[in-house]
Design an enzyme around this catalytic site. Sequence first.
Site, PDB file in Angstrom:
ATOM      1  N   LYS A  40       0.838  -1.200   0.000  1.00 59.15           N
ATOM      2  CA  LYS A  40       0.000   0.000   0.000  1.00 59.15           C
ATOM      3  C   LYS A  40       0.872   1.248   0.000  1.00 59.15           C
ATOM      4  CE  LYS A  40      -3.189   2.460   3.121  1.00 59.15           C
ATOM      5  NZ  LYS A  40      -3.826   2.404   4.460  1.00 59.15           N
ATOM      6  N   LYS A  72     -10.230  12.474   8.698  1.00 55.29           N
ATOM      7  CA  LYS A  72      -9.725  12.049   9.995  1.00 55.29           C
ATOM      8  C   LYS A  72      -9.712  13.222  10.977  1.00 55.29           C
ATOM      9  CE  LYS A  72      -6.505   8.602   8.110  1.00 55.29           C
ATOM     10  NZ  LYS A  72      -6.984   7.403   8.814  1.00 55.29           N
ATOM     11  N   ASP A  75     -12.379   6.748   4.264  1.00 54.71           N
ATOM     12  CA  ASP A  75     -11.136   6.506   4.995  1.00 54.71           C
ATOM     13  C   ASP A  75     -10.756   5.034   5.005  1.00 54.71           C
ATOM     14  OD1 ASP A  75      -8.876   7.254   6.389  1.00 54.71           O
ATOM     15  OD2 ASP A  75      -9.846   7.115   8.348  1.00 54.71           O
ATOM     16  N   ARG A  94      -7.715  -0.663   1.317  1.00 58.65           N
ATOM     17  CA  ARG A  94      -8.202  -1.922   0.743  1.00 58.65           C
ATOM     18  C   ARG A  94      -8.637  -1.735  -0.707  1.00 58.65           C
ATOM     19  NH1 ARG A  94     -12.498  -2.264   5.448  1.00 58.65           N
ATOM     20  NH2 ARG A  94     -10.687  -1.255   6.391  1.00 58.65           N
TER      21      ARG A  94
END
Length: 504
Positions: free
Chosen positions: A268, A280, A350, A354
């Site tokens: 990633k 965030k 957020d 994935r």
Amino acid sequence: MQTVHRTPAIAVVATTSRDIQTELLIIPIFEDDTLQDEAELDSASGGEVAAARARGEFKAKPFELFFTAVRGWKAPRVALVGLGSRKDFTDDRLRRAATTGALAARQRGVTRMAIIDRRDTGVDAGRAAQVLAEGAIVGNFDGASYRTTDPPRVWLESVTLRVTGDAAAVKRGLERGQVLGECTNLARELANEPGNTLTPRVFAERAAAVAAAAGLTVDVLDEARIAELNMGLLLGVARGSQEPPRVVVLRHQPAGAPGAPVLGLIGKGITFDAGGISIKPAENMDKMKDDMSGGAAVLAAMSAVSRLQAPVRCVGVIPMTENMPGGRAFKPGDVLASADGKTVEVLNTDAEGRLVLGDALWYARSLGVTHLVDVATLTGACVVALGKTTTGLFGTPDSWVEQVRRASERAGDRSWPMPVFDDYKELFKSEIADFANTGGRAGGAITGALFVKEFAGDLPWVHMDIAGTAWAEDAKPYQPKGATGVAVRTLVELALGVDTWGKL
């Protein structure tokens, strides 16, 4: 920008401790150590070693330090580094003792250091040379790369290892340890970079330079090529940023290696993660510069794999982007189409790691990999479950997960297997798409891993969640606060150990 790490000149000798010419001599010691192999040490210290142990000043607890001047030896000072109890000893503790010694030496202005391999540790000579070299090099790192008013840094310029045993094995171990130490520091350097200096394009450029220097084949996919490949998950995440995404593809193709297996390593590479529209909190958002630690680990590992001539074909894929809010950013409720055709309902922007991993795993499969390992700072839920010391392992089949776990144990990257039961898939079902990108708080690390699994096909696959282990919040004797370089050595150990898993 200041230099953040240097590789000292490392030499191996087989002489007695008293005859090693250096500024500081590091001697690892157990709690119950009689020091029979270093019988002259106490008298050379004027009785200080025995006195310190008798009064409890130095108990040889793990990584405890005791310094003393010595007379009649070529080294003016000795540092004892605690190894703790023999029953708890591992070669990783020896590695960390070397790092502890290196950091302590630099703090005291020492540029030349020697480390004694005590032959009663049970670690064979080749392995001892490797972990001592790794530890010393990892200790020659300083992450304060943009400070301009600090006094000049002290670097270890030379390290002498006193290791006796099979000379050929010691030479091989030393070479491996040097490469692994350097590549661990490379990953730490990259993870430490601010988001404004390590943008996706800059990360890709630096990755290409590292790859070329290591002898890897490299391709950099720009936003046009990514769009041609229909990587809708990666492009969706990238929409909110002014910085275009990149995908770096690295190949290690050693002469004579069979066509299979082909190890696929996916990292990633979110160079800054603001969370997107699901932004965030401000507190600790600065730490999100390290959300590309998985990508840094894969790049550094691929470099080491090539330099060490691992006898297995390897492909590294690193998707790189920022995750930012903006007028064009993807939104909760959006549906994105992945490169392999699966659709994803976005419930939380957020949960972007994935998404980019999904397209990257698909691309790695299209390049012919047979075994998959992805590395990502994926979920805060993994930190809740396992804390800051242990990486979460998720995957199938169990035999492949166990191979990665064993590699991490050899590497000193502590990890722990987690469940991936199909029941958890119910948590990220979608009413409008094939599945959603989050399943809520319950089992968050597991549902994140299972989302990634949707793109692994039928291949053996392991997901390493390094959210808790990529960054050290609290300094330890062997680890300053900052990037850790976790997973680099695990991936390299896995590639070098292909004989144990190649037929899985």
